[in-house]
Design a protein around this motif. Structure first.
Motif, PDB file in Angstrom:
ATOM      1  N   UNK A   1       7.927  12.057   1.824  1.00 36.19           N
ATOM      2  CA  UNK A   1       8.618  11.164   2.731  1.00 36.19           C
ATOM      3  C   UNK A   1       9.610  10.339   1.908  1.00 36.19           C
ATOM      4  N   UNK A   2      10.830  10.217   2.410  1.00 41.09           N
ATOM      5  CA  UNK A   2      11.816   9.453   1.653  1.00 41.09           C
ATOM      6  C   UNK A   2      11.711   7.955   1.958  1.00 41.09           C
ATOM      7  N   UNK A   3      12.342   7.173   1.141  1.00 40.40           N
ATOM      8  CA  UNK A   3      12.268   5.718   1.230  1.00 40.40           C
ATOM      9  C   UNK A   3      12.774   5.206   2.575  1.00 40.40           C
ATOM     10  N   UNK A   4      13.826   5.818   3.083  1.00 36.10           N
ATOM     11  CA  UNK A   4      14.385   5.388   4.364  1.00 36.10           C
ATOM     12  C   UNK A   4      13.348   5.529   5.479  1.00 36.10           C
ATOM     13  N   UNK A   5      12.669   6.668   5.517  1.00 36.96           N
ATOM     14  CA  UNK A   5      11.665   6.912   6.545  1.00 36.96           C
ATOM     15  C   UNK A   5      10.449   6.004   6.359  1.00 36.96           C
ATOM     16  N   UNK A   6      10.086   5.725   5.120  1.00 29.86           N
ATOM     17  CA  UNK A   6       8.990   4.786   4.858  1.00 29.86           C
ATOM     18  C   UNK A   6       9.331   3.415   5.449  1.00 29.86           C
ATOM     19  N   UNK A   7      10.562   2.966   5.254  1.00 34.12           N
ATOM     20  CA  UNK A   7      10.982   1.671   5.802  1.00 34.12           C
ATOM     21  C   UNK A   7      10.931   1.670   7.327  1.00 34.12           C
ATOM     22  N   UNK A   8      11.371   2.764   7.933  1.00 32.76           N
ATOM     23  CA  UNK A   8      11.335   2.868   9.388  1.00 32.76           C
ATOM     24  C   UNK A   8       9.896   2.820   9.903  1.00 32.76           C
ATOM     25  N   UNK A   9       9.025   3.599   9.287  1.00 34.57           N
ATOM     26  CA  UNK A   9       7.615   3.613   9.679  1.00 34.57           C
ATOM     27  C   UNK A   9       6.975   2.244   9.451  1.00 34.57           C
ATOM     28  N   UNK A  10       7.331   1.599   8.358  1.00 34.76           N
ATOM     29  CA  UNK A  10       6.827   0.264   8.051  1.00 34.76           C
ATOM     30  C   UNK A  10       7.244  -0.728   9.137  1.00 34.76           C
ATOM     31  N   UNK A  11       8.509  -0.682   9.521  1.00 39.69           N
ATOM     32  CA  UNK A  11       9.006  -1.595  10.557  1.00 39.69           C
ATOM     33  C   UNK A  11       8.281  -1.372  11.889  1.00 39.69           C
ATOM     34  N   UNK A  12       8.136  -0.115  12.265  1.00 42.31           N
ATOM     35  CA  UNK A  12       7.550   0.207  13.563  1.00 42.31           C
ATOM     36  C   UNK A  12       6.045  -0.042  13.586  1.00 42.31           C
ATOM     37  N   UNK A  13       5.337   0.485  12.588  1.00 42.41           N
ATOM     38  CA  UNK A  13       3.875   0.509  12.634  1.00 42.41           C
ATOM     39  C   UNK A  13       3.182  -0.688  11.995  1.00 42.41           C
ATOM     40  N   UNK A  14       3.837  -1.340  11.060  1.00 38.69           N
ATOM     41  CA  UNK A  14       3.194  -2.465  10.372  1.00 38.69           C
ATOM     42  C   UNK A  14       3.833  -3.799  10.772  1.00 38.69           C
ATOM     43  N   UNK A  15       5.157  -3.869  10.694  1.00 38.47           N
ATOM     44  CA  UNK A  15       5.821  -5.102  11.113  1.00 38.47           C
ATOM     45  C   UNK A  15       5.797  -5.263  12.630  1.00 38.47           C
ATOM     46  N   UNK A  16       5.831  -4.115  13.327  1.00 39.86           N
ATOM     47  CA  UNK A  16       5.817  -4.088  14.789  1.00 39.86           C
ATOM     48  C   UNK A  16       6.985  -4.887  15.379  1.00 39.86           C
ATOM     49  N   UNK A  17       8.178  -4.622  14.816  1.00 40.72           N
ATOM     50  CA  UNK A  17       9.393  -5.256  15.322  1.00 40.72           C
ATOM     51  C   UNK A  17      10.438  -4.177  15.603  1.00 40.72           C
ATOM     52  N   UNK A  18      11.385  -4.524  16.439  1.00 39.87           N
ATOM     53  CA  UNK A  18      12.461  -3.608  16.785  1.00 39.87           C
ATOM     54  C   UNK A  18      13.588  -3.700  15.753  1.00 39.87           C
TER      55      UNK A  18
ATOM     56  N   UNK B   1       1.322  -7.559   4.673  1.00 37.31           N
ATOM     57  CA  UNK B   1       2.213  -6.463   5.061  1.00 37.31           C
ATOM     58  C   UNK B   1       2.992  -5.933   3.848  1.00 37.31           C
ATOM     59  N   UNK B   2       3.385  -6.828   2.957  1.00 34.52           N
ATOM     60  CA  UNK B   2       4.078  -6.392   1.732  1.00 34.52           C
ATOM     61  C   UNK B   2       3.176  -5.485   0.904  1.00 34.52           C
ATOM     62  N   UNK B   3       1.910  -5.846   0.797  1.00 33.21           N
ATOM     63  CA  UNK B   3       0.958  -5.010   0.060  1.00 33.21           C
ATOM     64  C   UNK B   3       0.860  -3.628   0.698  1.00 33.21           C
ATOM     65  N   UNK B   4       0.859  -3.591   2.018  1.00 36.03           N
ATOM     66  CA  UNK B   4       0.823  -2.309   2.717  1.00 36.03           C
ATOM     67  C   UNK B   4       2.081  -1.489   2.430  1.00 36.03           C
ATOM     68  N   UNK B   5       3.216  -2.173   2.340  1.00 38.65           N
ATOM     69  CA  UNK B   5       4.476  -1.492   2.012  1.00 38.65           C
ATOM     70  C   UNK B   5       4.397  -0.888   0.611  1.00 38.65           C
ATOM     71  N   UNK B   6       3.918  -1.665  -0.344  1.00 37.33           N
ATOM     72  CA  UNK B   6       3.800  -1.171  -1.720  1.00 37.33           C
ATOM     73  C   UNK B   6       2.858   0.030  -1.789  1.00 37.33           C
ATOM     74  N   UNK B   7       1.800  -0.003  -0.987  1.00 33.06           N
ATOM     75  CA  UNK B   7       0.869   1.122  -0.940  1.00 33.06           C
ATOM     76  C   UNK B   7       1.564   2.361  -0.376  1.00 33.06           C
ATOM     77  N   UNK B   8       2.338   2.184   0.682  1.00 32.15           N
ATOM     78  CA  UNK B   8       3.092   3.308   1.248  1.00 32.15           C
ATOM     79  C   UNK B   8       4.039   3.915   0.223  1.00 32.15           C
ATOM     80  N   UNK B   9       4.734   3.056  -0.502  1.00 28.80           N
ATOM     81  CA  UNK B   9       5.659   3.530  -1.534  1.00 28.80           C
ATOM     82  C   UNK B   9       4.892   4.311  -2.589  1.00 28.80           C
ATOM     83  N   UNK B  10       3.802   3.751  -3.039  1.00 31.87           N
ATOM     84  CA  UNK B  10       3.008   4.380  -4.091  1.00 31.87           C
ATOM     85  C   UNK B  10       2.503   5.754  -3.659  1.00 31.87           C
TER      86      UNK B  10
END
Length: 75
Positions: A1-18, A58-67
Protein backbone atom coordinates in the motif's frame (compact mmCIF):
# COMPACT_ATOMS: atom_id res chain seq x y z
CA UNK A 1 0.00 0.00 0.00
CA UNK A 2 1.42 3.39 -0.90
CA UNK A 3 1.65 6.36 1.45
CA UNK A 4 -1.15 8.24 -0.28
CA UNK A 5 -3.60 5.37 0.25
CA UNK A 6 -2.46 4.94 3.86
CA UNK A 7 -3.31 8.61 4.48
CA UNK A 8 -6.72 8.19 2.87
CA UNK A 9 -7.50 5.08 4.92
CA UNK A 10 -6.23 6.84 8.05
CA UNK A 11 -8.51 9.83 7.43
CA UNK A 12 -11.57 7.69 6.75
CA UNK A 13 -11.16 4.86 9.27
CA UNK A 14 -9.22 6.39 12.15
CA UNK A 15 -9.75 10.15 12.03
CA UNK A 16 -13.31 9.62 10.78
CA UNK A 17 -13.40 12.98 9.00
CA UNK A 18 -14.29 14.01 5.48
CA UNK A 19 -11.99 15.59 2.92
CA UNK A 20 -13.82 18.85 3.54
CA UNK A 21 -13.22 18.66 7.29
CA UNK A 22 -9.50 17.94 6.78
CA UNK A 23 -9.30 20.80 4.30
CA UNK A 24 -10.95 23.21 6.74
CA UNK A 25 -8.78 22.09 9.66
CA UNK A 26 -5.52 22.22 7.71
CA UNK A 27 -6.08 25.15 5.37
CA UNK A 28 -5.07 22.96 2.42
CA UNK A 29 -7.34 23.12 -0.61
CA UNK A 30 -9.76 20.17 -0.80
CA UNK A 31 -8.73 19.37 -4.39
CA UNK A 32 -5.09 19.28 -3.31
CA UNK A 33 -5.82 16.76 -0.55
CA UNK A 34 -7.94 14.69 -2.92
CA UNK A 35 -5.14 14.67 -5.48
CA UNK A 36 -2.69 13.53 -2.80
CA UNK A 37 -4.93 10.73 -1.55
CA UNK A 38 -5.55 9.52 -5.11
CA UNK A 39 -1.84 9.49 -6.02
CA UNK A 40 -2.05 12.45 -8.37
CA UNK A 41 0.27 14.38 -6.05
CA UNK A 42 3.30 13.11 -4.17
CA UNK A 43 3.90 16.09 -1.88
CA UNK A 44 4.60 14.27 1.37
CA UNK A 45 4.35 17.53 3.30
CA UNK A 46 0.57 16.96 3.26
CA UNK A 47 1.06 14.20 5.83
CA UNK A 48 1.48 16.94 8.43
CA UNK A 49 -2.18 17.93 7.90
CA UNK A 50 -3.33 14.44 8.93
CA UNK A 51 -1.07 14.37 11.97
CA UNK A 52 -2.07 17.87 13.09
CA UNK A 53 -5.74 16.90 13.41
CA UNK A 54 -4.99 13.53 15.05
CA UNK A 55 -4.89 12.75 18.73
CA UNK A 56 -1.75 11.19 20.18
CA UNK A 57 -3.38 7.75 20.04
CA UNK A 58 -4.39 8.28 16.42
CA UNK A 59 -0.82 9.34 15.55
CA UNK A 60 0.47 6.09 17.03
CA UNK A 61 -2.00 4.21 14.85
CA UNK A 62 -0.72 6.13 11.82
CA UNK A 63 2.89 5.22 12.63
CA UNK A 64 1.84 1.58 12.98
CA UNK A 65 0.15 1.69 9.57
CA UNK A 66 3.28 3.17 8.03
CA UNK A 67 5.48 0.57 9.68
CA UNK A 68 3.32 -2.36 8.58
CA UNK A 69 2.74 -1.18 5.03
CA UNK A 70 5.94 0.58 4.07
CA UNK A 71 8.66 -0.12 6.59
CA UNK A 72 8.10 -3.84 6.96
CA UNK A 73 9.25 -5.55 10.13
CA UNK A 74 12.51 -3.64 10.37
CA UNK A 75 10.99 -0.38 11.60
Amino acid sequence: MNLNLICKEFRINILKITLSELSNASGINLKTISAFENSRSNNCEHIIAYLNVATENQREQFYTLISKNIGGNNV
